[in-house]
Design a protein around this motif. Structure first.
Motif, PDB file in Angstrom:
ATOM      1  N   PRO A   1      -2.993  -5.935   5.601  1.00  0.00           N
ATOM      2  CA  PRO A   1      -1.554  -5.002   4.916  1.00  0.00           C
ATOM      3  C   PRO A   1      -2.163  -5.019   4.068  1.00  0.00           C
ATOM      4  O   PRO A   1      -2.830  -5.532   3.268  1.00  0.00           O
ATOM      5  CB  PRO A   1      -0.313  -5.944   5.361  1.00  0.00           C
ATOM      6  N   ALA A   2      -1.493  -3.592   3.270  1.00  0.00           N
ATOM      7  CA  ALA A   2      -1.306  -3.311   1.593  1.00  0.00           C
ATOM      8  C   ALA A   2      -0.332  -4.300   0.855  1.00  0.00           C
ATOM      9  O   ALA A   2      -1.374  -4.279  -0.175  1.00  0.00           O
ATOM     10  CB  ALA A   2      -1.667  -1.333   1.857  1.00  0.00           C
ATOM     11  N   LEU A   3       0.167  -4.075   1.314  1.00  0.00           N
ATOM     12  CA  LEU A   3       0.929  -5.293   0.323  1.00  0.00           C
ATOM     13  C   LEU A   3       1.486  -6.601   1.100  1.00  0.00           C
ATOM     14  O   LEU A   3       0.748  -6.988   1.788  1.00  0.00           O
ATOM     15  CB  LEU A   3       2.226  -4.621   0.521  1.00  0.00           C
ATOM     16  N   ALA A   4       1.161  -6.835  -0.187  1.00  0.00           N
ATOM     17  CA  ALA A   4       1.059  -8.828  -0.840  1.00  0.00           C
ATOM     18  C   ALA A   4       2.809  -9.471   0.209  1.00  0.00           C
ATOM     19  O   ALA A   4       4.127  -8.360   0.190  1.00  0.00           O
ATOM     20  CB  ALA A   4       1.172  -8.714  -1.289  1.00  0.00           C
ATOM     21  N   PRO A   5       2.160 -10.406   0.425  1.00  0.00           N
ATOM     22  CA  PRO A   5       4.138 -10.471   1.291  1.00  0.00           C
ATOM     23  C   PRO A   5       4.993 -10.941  -0.052  1.00  0.00           C
ATOM     24  O   PRO A   5       6.435 -10.614   0.423  1.00  0.00           O
ATOM     25  CB  PRO A   5       3.394 -12.763   1.542  1.00  0.00           C
ATOM     26  N   ASP A   6       5.168 -10.957  -1.110  1.00  0.00           N
ATOM     27  CA  ASP A   6       6.240 -10.823  -2.043  1.00  0.00           C
ATOM     28  C   ASP A   6       6.746  -9.328  -2.274  1.00  0.00           C
ATOM     29  O   ASP A   6       7.090  -9.376  -3.720  1.00  0.00           O
ATOM     30  CB  ASP A   6       5.621 -11.495  -3.885  1.00  0.00           C
ATOM     31  N   PHE A   7       6.032  -8.667  -1.784  1.00  0.00           N
ATOM     32  CA  PHE A   7       6.554  -7.543  -2.626  1.00  0.00           C
ATOM     33  C   PHE A   7       7.523  -7.127  -2.228  1.00  0.00           C
ATOM     34  O   PHE A   7       8.493  -7.718  -2.076  1.00  0.00           O
ATOM     35  CB  PHE A   7       5.449  -5.763  -1.391  1.00  0.00           C
ATOM     36  N   ILE A   8       7.729  -6.288  -4.107  1.00  0.00           N
ATOM     37  CA  ILE A   8       9.611  -5.940  -3.584  1.00  0.00           C
ATOM     38  C   ILE A   8       9.725  -4.651  -3.413  1.00  0.00           C
ATOM     39  O   ILE A   8      10.760  -4.872  -2.861  1.00  0.00           O
ATOM     40  CB  ILE A   8       8.618  -5.039  -5.548  1.00  0.00           C
TER      41      ILE A   8
END
Length: 569
Positions: A5-12
């Motif tokens: 996935p493009a977003l990290a697990p801690d995305f805002i």
């Protein structure tokens, strides 16, 4: 589906939203026709699409700026193996239905079975691919697969989750005006069939603080008003009764927005570019009917269709034509002969494919004049090859039976009626007089679900992440199963094989080749007369309705309006 996935697990927040968008206000849309049911998950009845979109949630949620990736929604995590022989979802402990009751594993399992047994056909295919579904913990559920299909974890993640207790002792498949209870951001606040439906944002919505939801679902109220036809919707927008209008006519976009509310700045015209495939929008041939079984007849009627003249008349010639289902995207089969992996995939089906799949097929281009003499000559020659000739001013077979067919249209489809009127005049020059049947929305829904038509408008929107839904669109089971999107009755070994290849591909290049081969097989099949597509969305709206600067790759599509819009004085 592939990679990470493009977003990290801690995305805002998702990239296509304004995470600081204010809450409040309302947005009002206009629709044609009406509804007679509030259950959008069954075949019976006609339900407003907003019920599914706004009131019900799924285990995973789409990221419309990132094709083929899902993020946790009702599920806080998802587990699968390298071969994707199973998938396990762990529910969020905080997930709640609109009445405050928890979303449980029992609800997930019941929803899976009920939708698979009594839901609309789009749920059936995935259900049949699951060997078993079991509860593995207080908040975890596991699906074991019976067949190889790498998309199944994503498909199951997008299944609606409904409240089991609501349906105790009741028939889920029966149409009615009680909406299914969901866990989504809105509830149905009021409705009157044929007039309106209003959705109210749930102030106690369990998911309002999830990063996935931040910046989304900002309006306090979403309302749909229903009108008799598209012209009435536009007039209501001009009067300020509705506050957002999605314009489908490029010609009207250029000429009809000179009213006072535009001049004063109360209404804004916004163009939303996109990079999604064109999909199919056109007039479908029902190949279940003997009149359309011969590809030469279908090609003749395509040759007689004067696209350039119609496009100029209705759109000012600004809209591009749909060249194939996946045109406007890298997934398109493209012009010219098939090559490389695409050719290798199609070669085993050479004997069953219509001309053009391997050699290349292109839609005819006319000179733009109303007469279209060259196209009519080609059409008459093809009809003759198929056994039809003009006799005493009528197209007839050797037995003297006239060639005729019915074009089924829903009431209120003004633009399509204009297209058909021009087309019928062209066919008249070939000795063909099609009958045009205008029916009310309920009749239209019933007749198309039962494939009771010769020719009818056909619209299929496809994404940059095609998968299992392709069987619903053109899989052979839809030749007989009612209610699928396969209006033409496509029954092609090559199409079936390319869908299988898509679903088992482990490499992006293999997947793309399979989709490109599918696109060529569908195009050469001549299953519809393609119309045009817009390479941008055109939305006229109240100036107090705003949207983010960053646009998703899908542009003005699902998940855009009203999801990421907001209201600001």
């Amino acid at each position: 589906m592939y990679g990470e996935p493009a977003l990290a697990p801690d995305f805002i927040a998702l990239p296509q939203v304004n995470p600081d968008a204010p809450k409040g206000g309302r947005i009002v849309f206009g629709e044609t026709g009406g509804f007679d049911s509030l259950n959008p998950f069954i075949l019976k009845g006609r339900a407003p699409w907003g019920v599914a979109s706004f009131t019900v949630e799924t285990l995973l949620g789409r990221a419309w700026d990132e094709p083929f990736t899902l993020y946790g929604l009702l599920a806080e995590s998802v587990i699968t193996d390298e071969a994707r022989t199973h998938v396990e979802f762990i529910l969020r402990e905080s997930a709640r239905f609109a009445d405050g009751s928890p979303v449980t594993v029992e609800d997930v399992i019941w929803s899976f079975h009920m939708l698979g047994e009594k839901g609309a056909p789009r749920f059936h295919a995935a259900t049949q691919k699951v060997a078993q579904v079991v509860q593995t913990g207080p908040r975890s559920v596991r699906f074991d697969f019976a067949v190889a299909d790498r998309e199944l974890p994503l498909i199951l993640g997008l299944r609606p989750i409904l409240k089991k207790a609501q349906w105790d002792g009741r028939d889920f498949a029966a149409s009615g005006l009680e909406p299914p209870m969901g866990s989504g951001p809105y509830v149905v606040a009021a409705q009157e069939p044929g007039r309106f439906i209003t959705f109210r944002r749930n102030p106690d919505w369990w998911g309002k603080d999830l990063p996935y939801n931040r910046g989304q679902h900002n309006f306090d109220e979403i309302r749909f008003d229903y009108f008799s036809d598209a012209n009435a919707v536009f007039e209501a927008f001009k009067a300020g009764v509705i506050t957002s209008f999605r314009e489908t006519s490029a010609a009207r976009w250029a000429t009809a927005y000179d009213f006072d509310r535009v001049a004063s700045g109360a209404v804004v015209k916004s163009e939303i570019p996109h990079g999604r495939p064109s999909g199919m929008s056109g007039l479908a041939f029902n190949t279940r009917r003997p009149v359309f079984t011969d590809w030469r007849v279908r090609e003749a009627l395509i040759q007689a269709f004067n696209f350039e003249f119609i496009n100029t008349t209705l759109n000012g010639a600004v809209e591009p034509r749909i060249a194939s289902v996946f045109s406007n995207a890298p997934l398109a089969g493209g012009p010219g002969p098939a090559a490389g992996a695409v050719r290798d995939l199609l070669l085993p089906f050479a004997d069953s494919l219509p001309p053009g799949a391997l050699e290349g097929y292109a839609l005819p281009a006319t000179d733009g004049t109303a007469a279209n003499r060259a196209g009519i000559r080609r059409a008459i020659a093809l009809m003759a090859e198929a056994g039809w000739t003009v006799q005493e001013g009528q197209m007839k077979d050797a037995a003297g039976t006239p060639f005729t067919f019915e074009i089924l249209l829903p009431q209120g489809a003004a633009e399509m009626r204009a297209v058909v009127n021009i087309y019928a005049a062209a066919l008249d020059r070939m000795g063909i007089a099609p009958r045009v049947a205008l029916v009310d929305p309920a009749q239209y829904q019933a007749r198309t679900a039962a494939y009771d038509f010769d020719m009818t408008p056909w619209t299929v929107a496809v994404s940059l992440s095609p998968g299992n839904e392709q069987r619903l669109y053109w899989g052979r089971f839809g030749v007989e199963a009612p209610g699928t999107r396969n209006l033409p009755g496509i029954d092609s070994p090559a199409v079936e094989a390319m869908i299988d290849r898509m679903l088992t591909a482990t490499d992006p290049a293999d997947f793309t080749a399979a989709v490109q081969a599918l696109d060529r097989a569908l195009t050469a099949g001549r299953y519809a007369i393609p119309l045009w597509f817009a390479d941008r969305g055109r939305i006229a709206h109240d100036s107090r309705l705003r949207y983010p600067d960053h646009l998703p790759v899908y542009g003005d599509w699902q998940g855009f309006q009203p999801e990421v819009w907001w209201y600001a004085e």
